[in-house]
Design an enzyme around this catalytic site. Structure first.
Site, PDB file in Angstrom:
ATOM      1  N   ASP A 159       0.857  -1.177   0.000  1.00  0.00           N
ATOM      2  CA  ASP A 159       0.000   0.000   0.000  1.00  0.00           C
ATOM      3  C   ASP A 159       0.901   1.237   0.000  1.00  0.00           C
ATOM      4  O   ASP A 159       1.377   1.648  -1.050  1.00  0.00           O
ATOM      5  CB  ASP A 159      -0.862  -0.144   1.272  1.00  0.00           C
ATOM      6  CG  ASP A 159      -1.968   0.846   1.356  1.00  0.00           C
ATOM      7  OD1 ASP A 159      -2.762   0.901   0.424  1.00  0.00           O
ATOM      8  OD2 ASP A 159      -2.042   1.563   2.359  1.00  0.00           O
ATOM      9  N   VAL A 173      -9.598  -3.035   0.937  1.00  0.00           N
ATOM     10  CA  VAL A 173     -10.147  -4.344   0.580  1.00  0.00           C
ATOM     11  C   VAL A 173      -9.978  -5.360   1.710  1.00  0.00           C
ATOM     12  O   VAL A 173      -9.080  -5.223   2.552  1.00  0.00           O
ATOM     13  CB  VAL A 173      -9.478  -4.891  -0.705  1.00  0.00           C
ATOM     14  CG1 VAL A 173      -9.853  -4.047  -1.914  1.00  0.00           C
ATOM     15  CG2 VAL A 173      -7.970  -4.987  -0.553  1.00  0.00           C
ATOM     16  N   ASP A 230      -7.834  -8.218   6.558  1.00  0.00           N
ATOM     17  CA  ASP A 230      -8.866  -8.010   7.573  1.00  0.00           C
ATOM     18  C   ASP A 230      -9.328  -6.564   7.627  1.00  0.00           C
ATOM     19  O   ASP A 230      -8.690  -5.657   7.119  1.00  0.00           O
ATOM     20  CB  ASP A 230      -8.317  -8.393   8.951  1.00  0.00           C
ATOM     21  CG  ASP A 230      -7.329  -7.355   9.473  1.00  0.00           C
ATOM     22  OD1 ASP A 230      -6.360  -7.039   8.752  1.00  0.00           O
ATOM     23  OD2 ASP A 230      -7.539  -6.841  10.587  1.00  0.00           O
ATOM     24  N   ARG A 242     -10.975 -12.183   7.270  1.00  0.00           N
ATOM     25  CA  ARG A 242      -9.764 -12.801   6.710  1.00  0.00           C
ATOM     26  C   ARG A 242     -10.060 -14.073   5.926  1.00  0.00           C
ATOM     27  O   ARG A 242      -9.420 -14.373   4.927  1.00  0.00           O
ATOM     28  CB  ARG A 242      -8.775 -13.160   7.824  1.00  0.00           C
ATOM     29  CG  ARG A 242      -8.078 -11.984   8.460  1.00  0.00           C
ATOM     30  CD  ARG A 242      -6.867 -12.480   9.269  1.00  0.00           C
ATOM     31  NE  ARG A 242      -6.429 -11.513  10.248  1.00  0.00           N
ATOM     32  CZ  ARG A 242      -5.616 -10.481   9.988  1.00  0.00           C
ATOM     33  NH1 ARG A 242      -5.146 -10.301   8.772  1.00  0.00           N
ATOM     34  NH2 ARG A 242      -5.264  -9.645  10.936  1.00  0.00           N
TER      35      ARG A 242
HETATM   36  P1  5GP Z   1       1.867  -0.509   3.741  1.00  0.00           P
HETATM   37  O1  5GP Z   1       1.015   0.730   3.822  1.00  0.00           O
HETATM   38  O2  5GP Z   1       3.001  -0.431   4.708  1.00  0.00           O
HETATM   39  O3  5GP Z   1       2.307  -0.780   2.331  1.00  0.00           O
HETATM   40  O4  5GP Z   1       0.919  -1.710   4.158  1.00  0.00           O
HETATM   41  C1  5GP Z   1       0.941  -2.218   5.453  1.00  0.00           C
HETATM   42  C2  5GP Z   1      -0.117  -3.236   5.710  1.00  0.00           C
HETATM   43  O5  5GP Z   1      -1.347  -2.559   5.902  1.00  0.00           O
HETATM   44  C3  5GP Z   1      -0.422  -4.261   4.625  1.00  0.00           C
HETATM   45  O6  5GP Z   1       0.496  -5.323   4.591  1.00  0.00           O
HETATM   46  C4  5GP Z   1      -1.793  -4.700   5.094  1.00  0.00           C
HETATM   47  O7  5GP Z   1      -1.656  -5.659   6.136  1.00  0.00           O
HETATM   48  C5  5GP Z   1      -2.406  -3.404   5.595  1.00  0.00           C
HETATM   49  N1  5GP Z   1      -3.223  -2.814   4.506  1.00  0.00           N
HETATM   50  C6  5GP Z   1      -2.861  -1.885   3.624  1.00  0.00           C
HETATM   51  N2  5GP Z   1      -3.872  -1.637   2.749  1.00  0.00           N
HETATM   52  C7  5GP Z   1      -4.892  -2.447   3.112  1.00  0.00           C
HETATM   53  C8  5GP Z   1      -6.213  -2.689   2.584  1.00  0.00           C
HETATM   54  O8  5GP Z   1      -6.685  -2.124   1.580  1.00  0.00           O
HETATM   55  N3  5GP Z   1      -6.963  -3.616   3.248  1.00  0.00           N
HETATM   56  C9  5GP Z   1      -6.509  -4.291   4.352  1.00  0.00           C
HETATM   57  N4  5GP Z   1      -7.339  -5.173   4.915  1.00  0.00           N
HETATM   58  N5  5GP Z   1      -5.268  -4.100   4.853  1.00  0.00           N
HETATM   59  C10 5GP Z   1      -4.470  -3.196   4.232  1.00  0.00           C
HETATM   60 MG    MG Z   2      -4.658  -5.638   8.966  1.00  0.00          MG
END
Ligand code: 5GP
Ligand code: MG
Ligand code: MG
Length: 174
Positions: free
Chosen positions: A101, A151, A157, A163
């Site tokens: 993300d 999502v 989750d 999940r």
């Molecule tokens: P980052 O922002 O560091 O790339 O993402 C960190 C974590 O946030 C991801 O591995 C995931 O566990 C959670 N995350 C980010 N975007 C989403 C999303 O759209 N849905 C869900 N359920 N978790 C997310």
């Molecule tokens: Mg999470």
């Protein structure tokens, strides 16, 4: 994937894509020192499905991180709360994520793991949401590129719910 409609990826679509990723990864890691390192908790479901589709030897391992401050502090500190059990020095490491993300968690993990001098270090993610990227991170294998929507399902989750759902779909973030 068009950004106006809510994301909905069905079970057969996810399974077919993971099968294709498994083939591609098996071709790329034919000589077998592969450590598949899945990031808890979200990537567990993807890790199980993907490793079942690998035709090369691998060692499965897990690590967990937590990000302090959450989305309110996007540059907040990332910390490993459960480390890998394997020594990855000289091994080929494939890091599995549920979704990339902002890229902040991944960029921290890549720096930390690279310092242990694996032979190679690559990333495979079930979902990629490039519209929310804050730091640029290299991602070699992507299941699905999705628009900027929150999502759930297939390991992802919302407050620990959803999940186990065998589809990926957009929900309103809490
Ligand atoms: P980052 O922002 O560091 O790339 O993402 C960190 C974590 O946030 C991801 O591995 C995931 O566990 C959670 N995350 C980010 N975007 C989403 C999303 O759209 N849905 C869900 N359920 N978790 C997310
Ligand atoms: Mg999470
Ligand atoms: Mg994750």
């Amino acid at each position: 994937m068009p950004s106006d409609r809510p994301v909905h990826i069905t079970r057969p679509e996810v399974e077919a894509r993971i099968g294709a990723l498994g083939k591609e990864i098996s071709r790329d890691y034919a000589d077998g020192r592969l450590v598949v390192a899945a990031v808890l908790r979200g990537a567990v479901y993807f890790a199980v499905d993907l490793t079942r589709r690998l035709s090369v030897p691998f060692t499965l391992d897990f690590l967990a991180i937590s990000r302090f401050g959450g989305t309110a502090r996007p540059h907040g500190v990332v910390r490993i709360t459960k480390d890998l059990d394997e020594n990855i020095y000289g091994r080929d490491v494939l890091l599995l994520e549920d979704i990339v993300d902002t890229g902040l968690s991944l960029s921290y993990l890549l720096r930390t793991l690279a310092a242990r001098e694996p032979a190679s270090l690559k990333v495979c993610t079930l979902l990629d949401a490039p519209g929310r990227r804050i730091v640029d991170v290299p991602v070699e294998y992507v299941g699905f590129r999705i628009p900027d929507q929150f999502v759930v399902g297939w390991g992802l989750d919302a407050g620990q719910s959803h999940r186990g759902e065998m589809a990926i779909r957009a929900v309103q973030p809490e």
